[in-house]
Design an enzyme around this catalytic site. Structure first.
Site, PDB file in Angstrom:
ATOM      1  N   HIS A  20       1.056   5.483   1.183  1.00  0.00           N
ATOM      2  CA  HIS A  20       0.602   6.597   2.028  1.00  0.00           C
ATOM      3  C   HIS A  20       1.137   7.891   1.440  1.00  0.00           C
ATOM      4  CE1 HIS A  20      -0.907   4.766   5.803  1.00  0.00           C
ATOM      5  NE2 HIS A  20      -0.120   3.771   5.472  1.00  0.00           N
ATOM      6  N   HIS A  47       0.820  -1.212   0.000  1.00  0.00           N
ATOM      7  CA  HIS A  47       0.000   0.000   0.000  1.00  0.00           C
ATOM      8  C   HIS A  47       0.855   1.264   0.000  1.00  0.00           C
ATOM      9  CE1 HIS A  47       0.605  -0.661   4.342  1.00  0.00           C
ATOM     10  NE2 HIS A  47       0.420   0.641   4.494  1.00  0.00           N
ATOM     11  N   GLN A  82     -18.075  33.188  17.714  1.00  0.00           N
ATOM     12  CA  GLN A  82     -18.170  34.282  16.763  1.00  0.00           C
ATOM     13  C   GLN A  82     -19.325  35.236  17.067  1.00  0.00           C
ATOM     14  OE1 GLN A  82     -15.728  35.073  14.352  1.00  0.00           O
ATOM     15  NE2 GLN A  82     -14.911  33.686  15.897  1.00  0.00           N
ATOM     16  N   TYR A 138     -14.195  28.117  18.186  1.00  0.00           N
ATOM     17  CA  TYR A 138     -14.036  29.349  17.413  1.00  0.00           C
ATOM     18  C   TYR A 138     -15.365  29.754  16.757  1.00  0.00           C
ATOM     19  CZ  TYR A 138     -12.689  32.528  13.705  1.00  0.00           C
ATOM     20  OH  TYR A 138     -12.628  33.605  12.864  1.00  0.00           O
TER      21      TYR A 138
END
Length: 132
Positions: free
Chosen positions: A62, A60, A129, A125
């Site tokens: 990555h 495989h 707001q 966050y």
């Protein structure tokens, strides 16, 4: 991760991509692995995205990919897997025998977004707001 700028926007988009050799055959070794890495770098350059990290196990791949908002992840995957498979069969025809004449890559893949901020930080966050 360093932010980049486009015309009227700032972005930082990275993906962790993983895909496997068909039948999980352990063929990505020695010069086959080297050829694959070189080809993946070339594909990224041609398609205007960056491979920040890359490693192959025997069955495989990555990648850590950095791209712009204009890149569509299925197109990136299609380019990486499709073009690399054609090139690998051309340069290393012996691997076709290992796969009984079939495809190089399993059709599925894994993708996740990468961020230097955690999900919880982003949630806080956004929630904060309205307070400002």
């Amino acid at each position: 991760m360093k932010e980049k700028r486009g015309r009227g926007y700032v972005y930082s988009i990275q993906y962790h991509l993983v895909w496997c050799v068909k039948y999980r055959k352990k063929i990505l070794k020695d010069n086959i692995e080297d050829t694959l890495k070189m080809k993946l770098k070339q594909i990224a350059l041609e398609n205007k995205f960056d491979i920040l990290e890359m490693e192959c196990d025997k069955d495989h791949v990555h990648l850590l990919v950095d791209c712009s908002p204009q890149h569509y992840i299925p197109n990136i995957i299609k380019a990486l897997k499709g073009v690399s498979a054609r090139a690998m069969f051309k340069e290393h025809p012996e691997i076709k025998n290992e796969l009984w004449g079939g495809s190089l890559w399993n059709p599925s893949y894994y993708v996740s977004t990468i961020s230097d901020t955690t999900e919880e930080q982003i949630r806080r966050y956004i929630q904060s707001q309205k307070e400002k």
